[in-house]
Each structure stands twice: as C-alpha cells, then as structure tokens.
Write an enzyme that holds these catalytic residues in place. Structure first.
Site, short mmCIF file in Angstrom:
data_model
loop_
_atom_site.label_atom_id
_atom_site.label_comp_id
_atom_site.label_asym_id
_atom_site.label_seq_id
_atom_site.Cartn_x
_atom_site.Cartn_y
_atom_site.Cartn_z
CE LYS A 62 30.44 46.44 31.19
NZ LYS A 62 31.76 46.13 30.38
CG ASP A 69 35.21 47.53 23.30
OD1 ASP A 69 35.18 46.34 23.33
OD2 ASP A 69 35.59 48.23 24.37
CD GLU A 71 34.36 48.09 28.82
OE1 GLU A 71 33.73 48.04 27.80
OE2 GLU A 71 34.02 48.00 30.01
CG ASP A 90 37.73 44.08 30.64
OD1 ASP A 90 36.40 44.72 30.80
OD2 ASP A 90 37.85 43.61 29.49
#
Lengths: 163, 617
Positions: free
Chosen positions: B86, B204, B182, B25
C-alpha cells in the site's frame, strides 16, 4: 439546474437568512438525491443524481457563507463591475497588518486584537444587512463585501498566529 | 407449464432481494473483509482461524501465496515476498526511499516495478492478489457470486493512489460500489453501534498511513467536516525508527535486503511487545553481530517523538478547518492497530484532555463500517444513513511562474464541480498545456502532479483575449476529472489526457484480459449475459419510474420512452448482444430528461415532507 439558490432551499431572497432552515433543507434534499441513493440504479439516474447533488452542494456552500451569499445576491441584481475600496480603508488595512506583525509574540495583545477585529466584522455584517435587505444599495454593498472579505482573512490570520 | 425464471448469480434483478455485498479494509499490514449478515456487520474470518489477512504476497514459479503463508517467507525469501504494498500504490520511484523497502524496485512507466524471480510485478497487481484472496473467502462464506464491494482508502490518499486502488479492484474482478475513506467507515461502524451524536474525532493510525477526520454525527446523516493526515506515516515508520537506531548503533548494513528484512521484523516485535510491557530485553545475532539491548517505553518514545508530534499537528489542522476547539469534541475514536501504542494514546488523550473511545477492536472497525455502507448502497439495509465526505487535498492547476492556482479547496463536500477561467499569454496562441496538481503548497514542485492536458485548436487571438474555462469535478469516490473549453468562440477544443501517474486504460485492459484468459466463446457468452442483466434492470427501473412519475412527461416524451422500452424488450428476445446494448443505450438517452425531472421532484418532495412534519408538531 439553474434554479435560484434561495428558491432551491425554500428561503426568501435576503441576506439575513435562517441558517438552521438552510442546513435542515440542505440535508433533507441530499438524503433524497445523493449519488449514494442511486448506487444500483440506471446510468441515467446515477448521472442526474451526481449533477443535482453537485449543484445542491454548490448552492449550500454559497448561501452558508455570508460573503458568498452577499456576492450571490448582488450577482442577481447587477452586473459585476470592478469596485475600488475607499483610500481610508486601504490605510486602515495597512495599519492592521503592521499591528499584527508587531504583536505576533504576545498572546494577550493578540487576543485583544482578535476581539477588536471581531467587532469590526460584526459592524460590517450589520451594515451589509441594511444595504442589501433594506436599502438595496448594490454599489455600497459591493464595497462592504470587499471590506468584510479582508476582515475575515485578517481574523483567520490572527487565529492561526494565536494557535 | 410456465418456465421458472433464474437470474444471474449475484446480480439479481429483483429489487428487494438481498444482494451479496462486502466491505474490504485493504490495509498496509493486514486486510479484512466483512459483510452484514442477518442485520449485523460481521468480519468474515479466514479458515476459521484469524480475522486478519496479512497483506503479504509471495511469488514463486509454482504458486502465489497470500497472507500468513507468505508472511512466513518474509525473512527467508525477502526479494519475492512483498509486504506493505500500500505504501507503493499510486506512486513512482521518485516518491519513495528505496532503503525502506527490502525489495528490488525500479522505475516503470508511471508505476513502480517490483522485480521478482517470476518477473516484474506492479503494486496494482500485487494489491489485486490480496483483493482476490478476500473475494474468494467472501464468496465461500456468503455462498455465491458477489454483487459488489465497498473498499476503503486512507482519507489522505491523493487522486493517483485512489485511482490505482480502484484499478486493483477492477483487476481482482470485484464490482466496486464505492471507495470510502477509512476514518469515515470507522465512524459509521462506531456511530451506529453506539448511537452516538455530536462532533467526533476519528484518529486513525494504521500500518502505513495516518488520517484524522472530524465528523458531525446526526440521526441519518454523518457529515465529514474536515480531514487531515499523512499518507506516508504509520506503524512502519515507528518500526523504522527502531531499525535506524539499531543499525546505527551496531553498524548493520541495511542496504543488504536480507539484513534489512531481519531487523525490520525484529523492530516490529520490539514495538508490539512494548504495547503490553514496560520494557523488553533483546538478544539476537544479526549477520554475526550480537545485539543486546533493553528497550523501555520512555526510550521508544524519544525515538518516535517527532512522529507523534506530526500526528498532533495534523489533528490541530483538522480542528482549525472544522472551526472547532478541543472542548467542542464529544468523543475521540481510536482506529488502526498502531493506536495500541501507549505513547500515541497518551499524546492524544493529553491533547484533547479527555478519555479515548477504544471499545471497538481498532483492527476491525474500518472493515465493519465498509460492510455497513456496502449494505446501504446495495439497498439491503433498513439503515437510513447518508455519508457526506470531503476532498482531503486542494486541487489546482499550474500557472505562470510555477505557482498553483487553487480550483477546489481542501475539505469541500463531495460531489463537487468548480470552474476557473484562464487566458492566453502570447498573441496568436493556439494551444495551452494544463498541469493538474494536488496539495496545499504554493509552488507546483511541492505539490503532487496528477495529469497534464493540452488544449488545442484555440482560435488565434491577441494575448489575454481567449477565455479558457477549466472545470474540475470530484465524484463521490473522491476521484477527479478535468475538462477545458474555450468559451468566447463556439469552437469546441479538444483535450489530450496524459496521466503522469498510474496505468493507462489500455494497460489495465490487457492485464484484465490476460488474467481471465477466457476462450472467445466464453467471453461472448459472458458479455451477452451481462448485457441482458443491464437491459432487464433498465426495463424494470424505467417501468417503476413510469408508474410513479408518468405525469412529468409530455405525451410525445412518454410515447418515445414506451417505444424505447418495446425496442429493448424485442432486442432482449433476439439474444443478440449488440442489439441489446444498442437498445439499452437508446432507452438510456431517451429517458435522460425524465431522470432529471424525477430528481427535481425528489427535491420538491424532500422539502414538502418537511413542512408537513412541522405542521403536525
């Protein structure tokens, strides 16, 4: 590769289908041939599974949607021609569009309208079943498909306005 | 005495041997690595301390620090300490607001350049450092070289962001088995653990991205029905709301990288503290100004109200696309550290009018799911599970008047290929430029530009006579490839690809080479070893295929494959890497029709198996 979509899922070539069987067979096939099953396989098998899995997805999406399914059956029987909707349906379309604009603010009226259009959808759907599965009247069916397509879009618009 | 055979580490050719694979992850704030160990998915912890590796990198001329050691330097040396990378990956400078990043950022051909004291770094290189660090942990814990990894990306990542993440994996030396979404990974971990069935919403909210996916969980098959989200919305934005409030109220200059970095850290502390306490007292001196505040949960909620609304709107859209209403939902799984915020929990709970499922650690569930999927892909597990995911955003091309013509609509099940025909605008037109875009808006400028192609050598015809077929294909990693062809003539037209984002293949190659810096000799022996592994695998799998499905082949096809096998075995004995590669390629192409026939047989089997089962009932 160019196998008939109905044959692929072991279904008879009709507008009225067993959607549960379609879904079940779709899932069984994907479980066997999906690229995830070949993640550590040879290049060849990776490519082939990708091609087949893509084809199976396309076939499934086509048969799952009534409009796409009807169009697909027609494409197997007649060459695609440009069809024209009868003038009275075009008038009807405009009236419906106008009505939707007028009642945008009223939840009750929207719900009523949704009910009415849903009924129209049902009627068109039944008509299509007769035209394709029984009468095999491809030209009339082509017109009904276009009507159904419009009604489906309108129904979506009503739903979005309602939310 | 027979010689003992020893296979290449991590790349065993034995089909049923356990393969070393991991799930990663790669988060905005923290990253995790997990693996399935003796049947149970396990987070591999770092130095026996924490499971989370802060996604922070510090560059200095002495070394590169990753994780907690780097995080400690965030306020001391902000310009050389990179966090939340990210949010920069797969983007250009025009896509971001520089004020939100306490870094020296500038435009670099297709990527964002980060200026550090040891030179320019790009987000792909920085992400690769995080991945390398996780890879090292995994190799140590699992006791050897890895066969592959599944890496997760936000479901709402566009093609450029996915491609950039894949490039980072390649650069870190990981063999990427699959990029998975994800929320889908979270559903795998949760669904298998709790044996859940039905319609599930995965909400999420991470450090920098937000996804909401709706899945139908059935035995052996998890199907994504729809996904929605915002790749630029996450916990960082909730921090930013506090930063904006404080800097406005106390007139702090956030253009100053050091001040900005200090307030950002303070804001994060306030936010996290409000998850456990109803109010927080703040007393701090920043740049000579004394900050004294009492933050309550209500006050925080007002500051971030707009962000909360955005998440609920996205959830509504996902439900619409899945054609479901809130009362048809069997469970809501909360994922990502930011779902710890009480204001988020309350909003989601009141929207669905039901309790939330947050009994798995929201930080760990994605990595665990990725590990399970890696195990399945590697063929290790007994777990019989197939994931069917979708493309999150519509894909199309630019037509006259800067209008987008959609080719693949969002939420289409992968893999998918769709084609559309276009025609020429002018008489005698011999070239056509094709602009590929991603997004839901009608105008090209409102969508994400992915690539520009030029189709040349179209035979001159009157306007509207040429038929240009443009085919879009999205694979199971969610990555797009595009081809174009003029179909009325047999002239195969050429395509020039010029990606408008990311790094070129050549640039990655140079980066890879410089990172390995192997001597020529080492390089050659590595290539030979890899060629041998591939050849052995092909021989073994071809023989297995012949054992079961030989009857599908004509005699001449069979003898061709057998000859190909012999040639490959001979080439292997020669230990000449070029000969081995050539023979591998030849056998691969010779057995292509065989592979296709075998796939058809699998389809047949899938359906016959069904009808037999039914008869038994």
């Amino acid at each position: 590769m160019t196998q008939n979509y109905f044959e692929l899922f072991n279904l008879s070539e009709k507008f009225e289908i067993d959607s549960e069987k379609l879904q079940e067979n779709y899932r069984s096939i994907q479980k066997e041939i999906h690229p995830d099953r070949f993640a550590t396989s040879t290049e060849n098998e990776k490519i082939q599974s990708m091609i087949k899995s893509t084809h199976v997805n396309d076939a499934y999406q086509t048969l799952k949607s009534p409009i796409k399914r009807a169009k697909y059956i027609l494409s197997l029987h007649k060459s695609v021609e440009k069809i024209t909707l009868p003038p009275n349906f075009l008038m009807q379309q405009m009236e419906w569009e106008e009505h939707l604009e007028n009642i945008e603010q009223s939840k009750n009226e929207l719900a009523e309208f949704k009910e009415a259009i849903s009924k129209e959808y049902e009627q068109c759907f039944l008509l299509l079943k007769t035209q394709i599965d029984i009468e095999k009247n491809w030209n009339e069916a082509a017109i009904t498909i276009d009507k159904l397509h419009f009604i489906e879009k309108l129904l979506n618009k009503i739903k979005i306005t309602l939310n | 005495m027979a010689l003992l055979q020893i296979s290449e580490p991590g790349k065993s050719t034995m089909p049923h041997e356990h393969r070393r694979v991991i799930g990663i992850d790669l988060g905005t704030t923290n990253s995790l690595v997990a693996s399935v160990i003796s049947g149970s998915p396990t987070i591999l912890n770092l130095n026996n301390k924490s499971n989370l590796l802060p996604s922070v990198i510090h560059y200095s001329k002495d070394n590169i620090l990753v994780g907690n050691d780097a995080k400690k330097l965030l306020s001391k040396d902000p310009k050389n300490t990179i966090s939340s990378v990210k949010r920069l990956i797969g983007k250009t400078i025009g896509d971001i607001n520089k004020d939100n990043f306490p870094l020296n950022l500038e435009d670099g051909d297709g990527v964002i350049n980060i200026k550090t004291s040891i030179g320019i770094k790009n987000p792909i290189e920085v992400s690769a450092e995080i991945l390398k660090s996780l890879r090292t942990v995994a190799e140590k814990k699992l006791g050897g070289e890895l066969m592959g990894a599944v890496v997760t990306v936000p479901a709402y990542f566009d093609d450029a962001q996915r491609q950039a993440t894949k490039d980072a994996c390649q650069l870190s030396g990981l063999n990427i088995l699959r990029l998975i979404n994800e929320p889908t990974a979270a559903a795998v971990a949760y669904g298998l653990d709790k044996k859940s069935m039905g319609h599930f919403v995965i909400f999420d909210l991470g450090g920098g991205t937000f996804d909401v996916s709706i899945l139908n969980l059935t035995k052996g098959l998890f199907e994504v029905l729809s996904t929605h989200g915002n790749a630029n919305l996450g916990g960082d934005d909730f921090d930013q709301a506090i930063v904006n409030f404080l800097s406005h109220k106390y007139k702090l200059n956030i253009k100053d990288i050091e001040i900005q970095s200090t307030i950002s850290i303070l804001a994060k502390e306030i936010k996290e503290s409000l998850s456990n306490n109803k109010e927080v007292e703040v007393l701090k001196v920043i740049n000579g100004k004394e900050i004294q505040e009492t933050f309550t949960r209500e006050q925080f909620k007002t500051l971030v109200d707009d962000l909360i609304k955005q998440t609920i709107e996205a959830t509504k859209s996902a439900l619409n696309d899945a054609k479901l209403s809130t009362d048809e939902i069997d469970g809501i799984i909360m994922v990502g550290g930011s779902t710890r915020m009480p204001c988020i929990q309350e909003a989601v709970k009141s929207f669905f009018k039901q309790d939330l499922l947050n009994d798995l650690n929201p930080d760990e569930v994605v990595a665990l799911g990725a590990a399970i999927q890696a195990n399945i892909l590697a063929g290790n597990g007994q777990e019989d599970l197939l994931l069917l995911d979708v493309t999150p955003l519509s894909l199309g091309i630019e037509t006259m008047g800067s209008i987008v013509e959609r080719i693949i609509p969002r939420n289409t099940t992968l893999p998918v290929a769709m084609a559309q025909e276009f025609t020429t605008y002018q008489d005698g037109q011999t070239a056509m430029s094709i602009h590929v875009v991603q997004g839901e808006r009608e105008l090209v400028d409102d969508c994400r530009s992915l690539a520009k192609f030029t189709l040349r050598k179209i035979p001159p015809m009157v306007a509207g006579a040429a038929k240009i077929k443009v085919t879009f294909q999205v694979d199971t990693d969610g990555l797009l490839s595009v081809s174009a062809e003029e179909t009325t003539t047999n002239v195969k037209a050429s395509i020039e690809v010029k990606p408008s984002y990311g790094l070129s293949e050549d640039k990655i190659k140079t980066m890879l080479q410089s990172s390995y810096d192997l001597a020529e000799e080492d390089k050659n022996s590595r290539i030979l070893a890899e060629a041998k592994v591939d050849a052995n695998q092909l021989i073994e799998l071809t023989q297995k295929a012949l054992d079961t499905d030989k009857d599908l082949l004509t005699e001449s096809e069979l003898s061709q494959i057998k000859n190909g096998l012999k040639d490959l075995i001979n080439a292997l004995n020669s230990s000449n890497k070029d000969k081995i590669k050539e023979a591998t390629k030849k056998l691969n192409s010779q057995s292509e029709p065989f592979a296709a026939k075998r796939m058809d047989r699998s389809i047949q089997k899938a359906l016959t198996g069904k009808s037999i089962n039914k008869l038994e009932l």
